[in-house]
Design an enzyme around this catalytic site. Structure first.
Site, mmCIF file in Angstrom:
data_model
loop_
_atom_site.group_PDB
_atom_site.id
_atom_site.type_symbol
_atom_site.label_atom_id
_atom_site.label_comp_id
_atom_site.label_asym_id
_atom_site.label_seq_id
_atom_site.Cartn_x
_atom_site.Cartn_y
_atom_site.Cartn_z
ATOM 1 N N GLN A 59 37.184 74.900 58.429
ATOM 2 C CA GLN A 59 38.722 75.129 57.943
ATOM 3 C C GLN A 59 39.847 74.671 59.014
ATOM 4 O O GLN A 59 40.377 74.106 59.776
ATOM 5 C CB GLN A 59 39.583 75.288 56.460
ATOM 6 C CG GLN A 59 39.363 74.820 55.184
ATOM 7 C CD GLN A 59 38.002 75.863 54.822
ATOM 8 O OE1 GLN A 59 36.969 76.461 55.364
ATOM 9 N NE2 GLN A 59 37.269 75.480 53.571
ATOM 10 N N ASP A 109 46.042 81.707 48.007
ATOM 11 C CA ASP A 109 45.040 81.070 47.368
ATOM 12 C C ASP A 109 45.832 81.195 45.602
ATOM 13 O O ASP A 109 46.306 80.769 44.618
ATOM 14 C CB ASP A 109 43.711 80.991 46.754
ATOM 15 C CG ASP A 109 42.718 79.962 48.034
ATOM 16 O OD1 ASP A 109 42.941 80.587 49.436
ATOM 17 O OD2 ASP A 109 42.883 79.074 47.667
ATOM 18 N N ARG A 132 42.228 70.099 49.231
ATOM 19 C CA ARG A 132 41.496 71.510 49.470
ATOM 20 C C ARG A 132 43.333 71.422 49.554
ATOM 21 O O ARG A 132 43.878 71.298 50.217
ATOM 22 C CB ARG A 132 41.003 72.064 50.204
ATOM 23 C CG ARG A 132 40.186 71.845 51.339
ATOM 24 C CD ARG A 132 41.604 71.168 52.300
ATOM 25 N NE ARG A 132 40.944 72.910 52.537
ATOM 26 C CZ ARG A 132 42.322 73.235 53.386
ATOM 27 N NH1 ARG A 132 43.455 72.558 53.754
ATOM 28 N NH2 ARG A 132 42.976 74.419 53.453
ATOM 29 N N ASN A 187 43.061 84.843 49.178
ATOM 30 C CA ASN A 187 42.702 84.147 50.132
ATOM 31 C C ASN A 187 41.703 83.530 50.853
ATOM 32 O O ASN A 187 40.297 84.208 50.043
ATOM 33 C CB ASN A 187 44.000 84.302 51.481
ATOM 34 C CG ASN A 187 43.748 83.034 51.899
ATOM 35 O OD1 ASN A 187 44.111 81.732 50.893
ATOM 36 N ND2 ASN A 187 44.025 83.020 53.425
ATOM 37 N N LYS A 188 40.919 82.951 51.101
ATOM 38 C CA LYS A 188 39.493 82.280 52.014
ATOM 39 C C LYS A 188 39.442 83.600 52.430
ATOM 40 O O LYS A 188 39.685 83.884 52.905
ATOM 41 C CB LYS A 188 40.432 81.689 53.101
ATOM 42 C CG LYS A 188 38.935 80.643 53.785
ATOM 43 C CD LYS A 188 38.261 80.265 52.971
ATOM 44 C CE LYS A 188 38.979 78.766 52.229
ATOM 45 N NZ LYS A 188 37.772 78.951 51.630
#
Lengths: 332, 332
Positions: B188, B229, B46, B238-239
């Protein structure tokens, strides 16, 4: 049964073990102050109002197990300090112990303490219902309310503070949906709030804490409503993450409400004087038996944070909705 | 080894299995596109830049397992759609496939695709180093940098984007400490960022995502630095949680930086056109084998969020620090 109550036959305090939910609904009982302190510290019983009642029943336990006033007092002092941040624990302990002092023997002390503890439990329900009535006025039919942690039935004796407001609004005919933030690191939101709302068939959606800003930006949240562990002169101490939701709600012009009984008020104190409990790094390194971080990582794990009144639209109490705490203090 | 690389002898793509960290450091290999898609979807590999390289190596796998150009193309199309949000996956797949098209036979296609994939991997490291150099200018000696998710070595081939900036700043003699947000629901931050920083002996403190506002309010954070991302015309995808940190950083006047290679840029698109991947409810209901929410609870689980440029101080790319994306677009 209620979240916490006295078992007359067993002479024990019994409560729903909140560490096992939602997997298992199990009643735990304590006959000794030591056991109760352990249950409080491991969050088997938690939530500011429930801690007040637990503390009061703990005084009863001390009167049963101890043989002298002095020994009871020692136990009571330990109990009062089991957790530092919620003011209700000390409030409940002190009320029950002050009542107990009317007794000469420990048997008499127990009788007075038990009457007072039961009284606190009854009051808690009545207070929750009052908070519910005042708070439900603030909710509109169709509202989606975001909440954090568990300020529900499981945090109190029966009805709940923040979730009590939602229950009352629904009882009054309003359609309310809830967004429950999971509430890391101990997931009271995912474990307890969703569980008790599902039991009542109240629509609830679970999100991570970090999604609150995203759902707000998308226009999916009408109000934010949380409980409180202690209301001080500048604002509210509550579960870690509350401040973040308040900042984010403010940035999206979404009203942020706190529901709290007056027993959680300590408005003579500053938040700077209140100890913020720091809990074990293991709460972030493990989840259950699952290791989710390196064993040797440095962890910062405060259990509570402080939200200033500037970010709070109103505090909902059993005496009404407080928009100006200084004015309210004057009225008290 | 690198986070992801080609194994010449085995004719396989191999990578660090990121679902097992930090408990176990294990290299996984894939010889078929199906296996690779599964590894991508289950987040064994990932991180936007690493996905670009994975996609490129996936094209090589397709050229090996398939016997016709048409069959390769079918596999490539599936691979490109394995995850929707990071633009790098499609970028890597397309670059390798466009190179492969120069071949007549699948054996030739494989040769061209592999050369291109290895080139993308080399470029990724070079680009990370450039991002590191530009970004480290923005960090001051003694800074505490808060980050979210993992934009480190494990998200790229070797050096990292956001964490690459921190590595370069430290290599340049600055003392930098990191606060890593755990990054729910897949952690993460706690599993990967803390792990790779500890490996490099970079000081790191783990917090829950919901503590970011509290550490900012306490003056413990100098800068926020995250990866991306996809960079679109109005901001950054993004996340999930990134937007929340950006709102909160803004409220506390803390600069919020994004580090991203140009391969993550898609500034002709609007965030409204980009599919935000919604992942399984199980990610919030379970953690590993541990059940942490009722099985029947409704869950909202978007993997990414959108942060508008208004909240972003600058985007750090391999071509420099971009404070005005419109101006930057002109320069490109």
């Amino acid at each position: 049964m209620r979240t916490i109550e006295w078992d007359k036959e067993k002479e024990a305090v019994k409560f729903i073990d909140q560490t096992l939910l939602p997997r298992e609904y199990k009643i735990k009982e304590c006959k000794r102050v030591d056991e109760l302190i352990d249950a409080i510290q491991s969050l088997k019983v938690r939530g500011a109002p429930a801690l007040g009642v637990a503390g009061a029943f703990g005084v009863v336990l001390a009167c049963i197990t101890e043989t002298t006033k002095e020994a009871v007092k020692t136990q009571v002092a330990r109990l009062e300090k089991a957790r530092p941040t919620a003011v209700n624990l000390a409030y409940g302990v002190n009320r029950a112990f002050n009542a107990a002092k009317h007794g000469e023997t420990t048997a008499e002390m127990k009788m007075y303490a038990l009457a007072e503890a039961n009284q606190i439990a009854e009051e808690d329900i009545a207070v929750n219902k009052k908070i519910g009535e005042y708070g439900s006025e603030l909710l509109d039919d169709g509202d989606v309310v975001l909440t954090h942690c568990n300020a529900g039935r499981l945090a109190c004796v029966d009805w709940g503070t923040a979730l009590g407001v939602i229950r009352t609004a629904i009882a009054n005919g309003k359609r309310i949906e809830v967004i429950s933030c999971e509430t890391r690191p101990l997931n009271q939101g995912s474990r307890l709030t969703t569980w008790e709302l599902l039991q009542d068939k109240i629509p609830v959606t679970l999100i991570t804490d970090s999604m609150s800003a995203t759902v707000m930006r998308a226009g999916k949240v009408d109000k934010v409503l949380v409980g409180a562990d202690r209301v001080v002169k500048e604002g509210v101490l509550n579960k870690i993450g509350t401040y973040m939701h308040a900042v984010v709600a403010n940035a999206h012009n979404i009203p942020f409400y706190v529901a709290a009984p007056l027993s959680s008020f300590d408005i003579k104190s500053s938040y700077k004087e209140v100890a913020i409990e720091e809990r074990s790094p293991d709460e972030l390194i493990f989840l259950g038996k699952e290791q989710i971080a390196p064993l040797d990582v440095n962890v910062y794990n405060p259990a509570f944070d402080f939200t200033p009144f500037e970010l709070i639209e109103a505090v909902i109490t059993e005496k009404g909705v407080v928009r100006d705490v200084m004015d309210f203090e004057y009225k008290l």
